[in-house]
Design a protein around this motif. Structure first.
Motif, PDB file in Angstrom:
ATOM      1  N   ALA A 130       0.863  -1.195   0.108  1.00 31.01           N
ATOM      2  CA  ALA A 130       0.062  -0.107   0.191  1.00 31.01           C
ATOM      3  C   ALA A 130       0.902   1.212  -0.037  1.00 31.01           C
ATOM      4  N   ALA A 131       2.141   1.251  -0.143  1.00 28.75           N
ATOM      5  CA  ALA A 131       2.885   2.497  -0.286  1.00 28.75           C
ATOM      6  C   ALA A 131       2.541   3.098  -1.457  1.00 28.75           C
ATOM      7  N   ILE A 139       9.483   7.950   3.667  1.00 29.12           N
ATOM      8  CA  ILE A 139       9.691   6.737   3.986  1.00 29.12           C
ATOM      9  C   ILE A 139      10.118   6.888   5.426  1.00 29.12           C
ATOM     10  N   TRP A 140       9.931   6.435   6.489  1.00 27.67           N
ATOM     11  CA  TRP A 140      10.341   6.614   7.696  1.00 27.67           C
ATOM     12  C   TRP A 140      11.110   5.244   8.396  1.00 27.67           C
ATOM     13  N   VAL A 141      12.012   5.578   9.306  1.00 27.30           N
ATOM     14  CA  VAL A 141      12.533   4.218   9.915  1.00 27.30           C
ATOM     15  C   VAL A 141      12.527   4.838  11.480  1.00 27.30           C
ATOM     16  N   HIS A 193       0.410   4.585   5.179  1.00 27.62           N
ATOM     17  CA  HIS A 193      -0.183   3.554   4.291  1.00 27.62           C
ATOM     18  C   HIS A 193       0.491   2.142   4.127  1.00 27.62           C
ATOM     19  N   ALA A 194       1.862   1.971   4.631  1.00 27.88           N
ATOM     20  CA  ALA A 194       2.365   0.632   4.616  1.00 27.88           C
ATOM     21  C   ALA A 194       3.485   0.781   5.594  1.00 27.88           C
ATOM     22  N   GLY A 195       4.129  -0.509   5.990  1.00 25.84           N
ATOM     23  CA  GLY A 195       4.927  -0.756   6.810  1.00 25.84           C
ATOM     24  C   GLY A 195       5.492  -2.224   6.791  1.00 25.84           C
ATOM     25  N   LEU A 196       6.589  -2.487   7.372  1.00 26.79           N
ATOM     26  CA  LEU A 196       7.257  -3.760   7.685  1.00 26.79           C
ATOM     27  C   LEU A 196       8.439  -3.725   8.693  1.00 26.79           C
ATOM     28  N   ASP A 197       8.913  -4.746   9.367  1.00 26.15           N
ATOM     29  CA  ASP A 197       9.688  -4.709  10.140  1.00 26.15           C
ATOM     30  C   ASP A 197      11.117  -4.898   9.402  1.00 26.15           C
ATOM     31  N   LEU A 230      11.110  -0.579  12.615  1.00 26.40           N
ATOM     32  CA  LEU A 230       9.835  -0.379  11.767  1.00 26.40           C
ATOM     33  C   LEU A 230      10.549   0.512  10.417  1.00 26.40           C
ATOM     34  N   CYS A 231      10.091   0.256   9.257  1.00 26.81           N
ATOM     35  CA  CYS A 231      10.198   1.118   8.319  1.00 26.81           C
ATOM     36  C   CYS A 231       8.798   1.070   7.697  1.00 26.81           C
ATOM     37  N   PHE A 232       8.245   2.409   7.585  1.00 24.18           N
ATOM     38  CA  PHE A 232       7.017   2.628   7.260  1.00 24.18           C
ATOM     39  C   PHE A 232       6.658   3.870   5.962  1.00 24.18           C
ATOM     40  N   MET A 233       5.594   3.994   5.541  1.00 26.29           N
ATOM     41  CA  MET A 233       5.520   4.994   4.221  1.00 26.29           C
ATOM     42  C   MET A 233       4.464   5.711   4.886  1.00 26.29           C
TER      43      MET A 233
END
Lengths: 323, 323
Positions: free
Chosen positions: A146-147, A153-155, A205-209, A263-266
Motif C-alpha cells: 500500500a505504499a 519513508i520513515w525508519v 500507508h504501509a509498513g514492515l519490520d 519499523l520502516c513505514f510509508m
C-alpha cells in the motif's frame, strides 16, 4: 517431557488473563475482539543457526518473543497472545529460569499473554518456536502493498548495531572488536516499537519490520506496491557505535544489516508533523529517510545526490543467521 | 534459508483463501468471524523423538497437521488456519514434495489454510512446529472442566492401534511383528474426527483428544471437572489388530496407548440416540464406554463388573515419544 514436565510448567505455566480461557484445555481460547481482526506470525530460533549455545538465556527469552512482536508491529497490530514451543537437550533449571524470565517479562510489558505451548526433549540443540497473535482494527493493518509514490519513508530506532555485533562476535573486523559492548544489546535485546505501531495505523500507508536488512526488506514493499524509492544515506539513523568505521563497513551494517526489529513505514507528507510528534511523545527515535517514487528503482543517494554504488548482487550473501 | 528459500516457497507458498489477507506480509491476517471465538494450539514434532529419520514424508506431513487438528476437534472447533515452522538439515526435493503433499492435502480436506510459517536450515534433524487456529461459536467450546456425574462417556474411532504399531516398530513383542502392517496407518496417518466434533458441541458437556493414552487423558478431565469415571473395558473400541493378543498387551495398548488422536467426550444420556445417529451419519465409529461418577476414582471394569487391576503407578512410563 514426561516427569520433567512439571518443572517446565513451573517456569512457563500459562496464566489465563481476563478474557482468555482454556488454559489446561487442548487449545487456548482467545478473547472476543469485536471490530478487530486477528493477525498471526511464527518464527523459529535454533541454536547454532540463530544463537550460540552460550547465549545469555534471559536475553534469548526476550529476543525469541521480540522478533515475533516485531512482526505484529509491522502490521500495526496490538500484541494479544503467544504460544511457545521449546525443545531442550537437557533440563537446566538455571537456564530455564533465566529464559522464562526474559520471555515472560517482555510478554508482560507488551501485553502478549503466554496462552499455550509445547515442550519436548531435543536430541540436538535448543530449539525455540514462537507464534504470536495480535489484533488490529478491521481493515486498518499496515500492509506491504500500500505504499504510494510521494510517501515519506520513515525508519524507527537505529540501523546497523545488531549486524556490527553479529560480525564482531563472529570474529570479523577484529580491529573494531572493542566496539562490541556498545552494540551487543542491539543484537540480543531488540525493542520493536510495538506501541508506536498501533498509533501509526491512522497515518501510515504501509509498513514492515527490518529483519533481513533495510534494502532487502524495503524491496519487498516496493515490489508489492509496484513502486520505487530514493533513500538519503545521510538521513538514515545509524547506530552511534558505527561512527568512524570505514565506509564499506558502515554501508553493510546500515543498508544490509539484519536483526534490526525496527519499523520502516510509508506515510503521506501531510502527516509529517503528527508522526514526528508521536515519536517524541513515545520516546522512539523516528527518522524521515527518503521518498517513495513512481519508478521501480531503489536508489540510495549520498549527500551530493549521487547514487551510492552497492556491491554487485546486493548484500544477499549476508545472512541474518549465525554461520 | 537464503537462496534456497524459493525452493521452500515452491512447495509451501501459502495460498490466500477467501477472507484471508496478508500473505507476503509480516503477519497473516485472519478473517473476521463474528460471533465465533478463535482457539489455538501448537505442537512440536522432532526427528528422533516423535518420528524416525526414514519416516514416510507424506505421512509425516499429514500427521504434523493432524495432531494439531485433533486439538481443535477436542474443543469442537472448526479448523481455519495453520502456520508451519520447518527446520531441515538439507534440502531434499523429493522429501519436501512428499511432505508438503501430505500436509497440504490434509489442510485442504480440513479447510485449514496454510497462512504463514518459517523455514530454516537445521544443524540437527528435521524439526516441525505447527500452530493451528480454529473458531467455535462463542462460549460453546468443549472444555475439560465441564463433565458432569451421570454423563455418558464416548470414544470415537479405535484404541490401541498406534501404540501397537509404535511398539512393534521399536522391536517389542516380536512374536506379533506380522501385525505391524495392520496398524501402521493408525500410527502414521491419524484421522481426528474434526467434522463430528463441530456437531457435538450442541450436545456434549466436555471433550478432549486422546494423545497420551485414554486413562491419562481422561484423568485430566476428571481432575478439571472434579468427578470420577467408570469404564466398561468390554465396550472400549479396540483396534481389530489387537484381537487374540495377550491380555496384558491389549490392556496397555487400549488403556495407555498414546497417539490415538480420536475424541473422548462426555454427554448427557438424553442425547444418546442423537449422538449415535450422528456417528452413523458421518461414518465415524462411536462407542459408549462408561459413565462419569460423583466419586473421584477412575475405574475400569471387566465384564463381571470387577475393577481391572492396572500396573502399579499406572502406565506413566509409557511415553508417546519414540525412545
Amino acid at each position: 517431557m514426561g516427569g520433567e514436565f512439571s518443572l517446565i510448567a513451573k517456569y512457563f505455566s500459562p496464566a489465563a488473563p481476563e478474557g482468555f480461557l482454556g488454559v489446561g484445555d487442548d487449545c487456548a481460547m482467545l478473547p472476543l475482539r469485536p471490530g478487530r481482526q486477528w493477525v498471526t506470525s511464527t518464527d523459529l530460533l535454533l541454536q547454532g543457526r540463530h544463537f550460540a549455545a552460550d547465549a545469555n538465556p534471559q536475553h534469548l527469552g526476550h529476543k525469541a518473543l521480540a522478533v515475533n512482536i516485531s512482526d505484529l508491529a509491522a502490521m500495526g497490530a496490538r500484541p494479544e497472545a503467544c504460544l511457545l514451543g521449546l525443545a531442550l537437550p537437557k533440563l537446566d533449571e538455571n537456564w530455564l529460569q533465566a529464559f522464562s524470565k526474559g520471555f515472560l517479562q517482555y510478554a508482560a510489558q507488551t501485553g502478549c499473554a503466554l496462552v499455550g505451548g509445547d515442550t519436548t526433549r531435543s536430541n540436538g540443540g535448543i530449539q525455540i518456536s514462537v507464534t504470536v497473535l495480535g489484533t488490529v482494527p478491521a481493515g486498518q493493518a499496515l500492509r506491504r502493498n500500500a505504499a504510494q509514490a510521494g510517501d515519506d519513508i520513515w525508519v524507527s530506532g537505529h540501523l546497523g548495531g545488531a549486524h556490527l555485533a553479529w560480525q564482531l562476535s563472529a570474529g570479523a573486523w577484529p580491529e573494531w572488536h572493542a566496539r562490541l559492548p556498545e552494540v551487543q544489546a542491539a543484537l540480543e535485546q531488540p525493542m520493536p516499537p510495538w506501541q508506536l505501531a498501533q498509533d501509526l495505523i491512522q497515518w501510515a500507508h504501509a509498513g514492515l519490520d527490518i529483519s533481513d536488512g533495510l534494502l532487502q526488506d524495503l524491496s519487498h514493499v516496493l515490489q508489492a506496491s509496484a513502486c520505487g524509492a530514493q533513500l538519503q544515506y545521510a538521513q538514515l539513523p545509524k547506530h552511534p557505535a558505527l561512527a568512524g568505521l570505514p565506509a564499506g563497513i558502515q554501508y553493510e551494517c546500515v543498508l544490509a544489516g539484519g536483526e534490526v526489529y525496527q519499523l520502516c513505514f510509508m506515510a503521506p507528507r501531510a502527516h509529517r508533523d503528527a508522526i514526528a510528534a508521536l515519536g517524541v511523545q513515545q520516546g522512539v527515535p523516528l527518522a524521515r529517510v527518503g521518498e517513495i517514487t513512481a519508478q521501480s528503482s531503489l536508489l540510495v543517494l549520498d549527500e551530493d545526490g549521487s547514487p551510492i554504488r552497492l556491491p554487485k548482487g546486493g548484500y544477499d550473501h549476508f545472512s541474518s543467521e549465525t554461520p
